[in-house]
Scaffold this active site. Structure first.
Site, PDB file in Angstrom:
ATOM      1  N   HIS A 168      35.907  29.490  40.431  1.00  0.00           N
ATOM      2  CA  HIS A 168      34.804  30.029  39.624  1.00  0.00           C
ATOM      3  C   HIS A 168      33.864  28.941  39.080  1.00  0.00           C
ATOM      4  CE1 HIS A 168      36.854  33.794  40.017  1.00  0.00           C
ATOM      5  NE2 HIS A 168      37.904  33.373  39.328  1.00  0.00           N
ATOM      6  N   HIS A 191      42.239  30.914  35.881  1.00  0.00           N
ATOM      7  CA  HIS A 191      43.641  31.123  35.538  1.00  0.00           C
ATOM      8  C   HIS A 191      44.311  29.802  35.160  1.00  0.00           C
ATOM      9  CE1 HIS A 191      43.299  34.857  38.310  1.00  0.00           C
ATOM     10  NE2 HIS A 191      42.693  35.029  37.156  1.00  0.00           N
ATOM     11  N   ASN A 197      36.092  41.123  35.674  1.00  0.00           N
ATOM     12  CA  ASN A 197      35.770  41.597  37.013  1.00  0.00           C
ATOM     13  C   ASN A 197      36.841  42.538  37.570  1.00  0.00           C
ATOM     14  OD1 ASN A 197      37.138  38.915  36.974  1.00  0.00           O
ATOM     15  ND2 ASN A 197      37.348  39.278  39.178  1.00  0.00           N
TER      16      ASN A 197
END
Length: 582
Positions: A372, A401, A280
């Site tokens: 997410h 992450h 993204n």
């Protein structure tokens, strides 16, 4: 005789001690009970970006000499892509693009250092990042060159220079080794996997660590430079763009960060093929709805060679491994060009030649972190069954992450034939490490959170199992085998057509004796799982001796067996000697 008994007893104790060394598990030992290792409170969650005046990011050559040199694999090991940049990028209110025709695109190469009898020529291009808003600056790139070299021998080292010989502007000598030929008995030595890298102090540690592990090829699963964490005027990057710049008219980027990233990566990418896929942070919208300009211009991928004709998804072979790189930010539904290509590509794989299928894309389908969570359910619903049907072995993702490895799973159900999904979005970027889990009290996202930047929203409540009727689990999901909030990278070593050793390395243990954060043998079971997908063979057994990717001695069962033989042999010799004496 008393002394003999004492010695025998001592040897038995040694044998028992050695045999108690914890073995490296295999996926055949699973499914595993979920395990969580939370962020070490002595560590920071992130670090700032490396400044542009850092010597590692400085331009080291004058125009028109090449810089930011990188190589990439082609579909076949008999060819390879070489890319580089010449000239100076421009940034300002009014910028005029450079003329790509002013500098040639040549690669001179040969099999001996200092001798370059062969030459291949390619193409050149420039791209612009334009923002017609008051106060925003525009950017136009240096001249980006791409040359495909073919007719190479697999598994051989070549030496090369790139640039324009007519301008006496060739690079220094670099070298690369072509990938091994496609064969069920031939595998790339070490496959490095990382994602969401950025260019922070943590990122540099990741690359230093990865370089020490001597990879054969690198899979970069999206989100590379994080140039879009800046305003077009530069300044300091931020871990949250919308928080720091709520009034920005568009998601800006500072494209010189891309050039800095290319310079920083060159010592690695000029000799090791790096295969990228978009994330993204590569979208980078600009005037007229244009997106992905930097990604599409800077990187070579074998899209034409594999028949996809799109840099957003492609495939290639390396020895007995077929790699499939998929696009999370381009149409993926079952009527799309990507899905149609994927179906054909999977159908054409000969598992007797390339027994392993490894897929990678940016956004994970299986993820127990709050960040997410269930963001790409729509993509999973469209594509998962196809990957399962063709027996994809391993899936690598980024985006989150942190690190997480799943038990074998299909449709949220533990399944011994499902892929092993692994999230490695922990390269070190400026947005910091993710530490919250969706099953922690108060950390379950609402169904209006985690809206994807591309595609629809398909959030769902679970229909079975401990989380039946709920959007989030109240404990670590059974399909999540191991998760840890830490920066790092992974190394996959395909040992034969059945076994591959996966090792995830911590950054914080780079200089310690053991940097292994997670390690497991991934084991294929083709007779069990590929009965409906053509003829398969598997003549390989458990690898009795194998060095883990951190260079340590043999571990686990292999080491126990090895020392057991030594101890038993010593006992036999000792007892035989005693019997002979008496």
């Amino acid at each position: 005789m008393t002394r003999s008994i004492r010695v025998l007893f001592f040897l038995l104790l040694v044998l028992l001690r050695i045999s108690s060394v914890k073995p490296i598990p295999t996926t055949l030992d699973g499914p595993f009970l979920p395990e969580t290792r939370r962020l070490d409170p002595s560590l920071r969650r992130g670090s700032d970006d490396v400044p542009l005046d850092d010597p590692r990011l400085a331009k080291k050559v004058k125009s028109p000499f090449p810089e930011q040199i990188a190589i990439a694999a082609s579909f076949s090991p008999t060819s390879i892509w070489v890319s580089w940049i010449t000239g100076d990028a421009k940034i300002g209110s009014n910028v005029t693009p450079l003329d790509p025709s002013t500098v040639g695109s040549e690669v001179w190469y040969g099999e001996e250092s200092g001798k370059y009898p062969f030459v291949k020529r390619g193409k050149a291009e420039v791209y612009s990042q334009l923002y017609p808003f008051e106060g925003l600056l525009n950017y136009t790139s240096g001249i980006i060159h791409h040359v495909r070299i073919d007719g190479l021998d697999p598994g051989k080292r070549y030496y090369y220079k790139c640039g324009d010989s007519s301008l006496m502007a060739l690079s220094e000598e670099h070298s690369f080794e072509t990938l091994p030929s496609s064969s069920a008995n031939n595998f790339p030595h070490r496959i490095a996997v990382l994602g969401d890298l950025g260019l922070t102090s943590n990122s540099t540690t990741t690359i230093d660590h990865l370089t020490q592990n001597d990879p054969t090829i690198i899979l970069m699963v999206g989100d590379m430079s994080y140039a879009n964490q800046y305003l077009t005027t530069g300044g300091n990057g931020t871990s949250c763009f919308s928080c720091s710049f709520p009034n920005a008219p568009i998601r800006e980027t500072y494209q010189p960060r891309w050039d800095a990233w290319g310079r920083f990566m060159e010592p690695l990418t000029s000799k090791i093929p790096m295969m990228v896929i978009e994330g993204n942070h590569e979208i980078e919208p600009q005037v007229g709805g244009a997106t992905f300009a930097s990604y599409l211009s800077r990187f070579s991928v074998p899209s034409k060679e594999c028949g996809s004709n799109s840099s957003f998804y492609y495939s290639f072979n390396a020895g007995g491994v077929h790699f499939i790189m998929l696009g999370s930010y381009v149409d993926y539904n079952q009527t799309s060009a990507q899905y149609s290509w994927l179906k054909v590509d999977l159908h054409q794989v000969d598992r007797q030649v390339t027994p392993w299928i490894i897929a990678a894309w940016h956004s994970p389908w299986y993820n127990s972190y709050s960040s997410h969570y269930q963001e790409f359910e729509c993509m999973r619903l469209e594509m998962e069954e196809l990957l399962y049907q063709y027996g994809v072995d391993i899936v690598f993702n980024g985006h989150v992450h942190a690190y997480e490895r799943m038990n074998r799973v299909f449709n949220y159900t533990l399944d011994p034939c499902g892929p092993v999904y692994i999230t490695v979005g922990d390269g070190g970027n400026i947005e910091k490490i993710d530490v919250d889990y969706a099953d922690d009290p108060g950390k379950c996202p609402s169904e209006s959170d985690n809206i994807p930047e591309f595609g629809g929203v398909c959030h769902l409540n679970f229909s079975s199992g401990p989380a039946k009727g709920k959007f989030c689990w109240t404990q670590q999901p059974e399909w999540s085998a191991f998760r840890e909030s830490s920066f790092g990278h992974g190394i996959l070593e395909a040992i034969n057509s059945t076994f591959a050793l996966w090792t995830w390395h911590h950054n914080q243990n780079l200089y310690g004796e053991n940097s292994t954060g997670d390690q497991i043998y991934i084991v294929r079971q083709p007779e069990k799982c590929l009965s409906d997908v053509g003829k398969v063979t598997s003549n390989n057994s458990f690898p009795a001796q194998r060095s883990p990717s951190n260079g340590c001695e043999l571990r686990g069962v292999q080491r126990s067996w090895f020392f057991s033989i030594i101890v038993l042999g010593s006992m036999s010799v000792f007892l035989g000697f005693r019997l002979h004496v008496h």
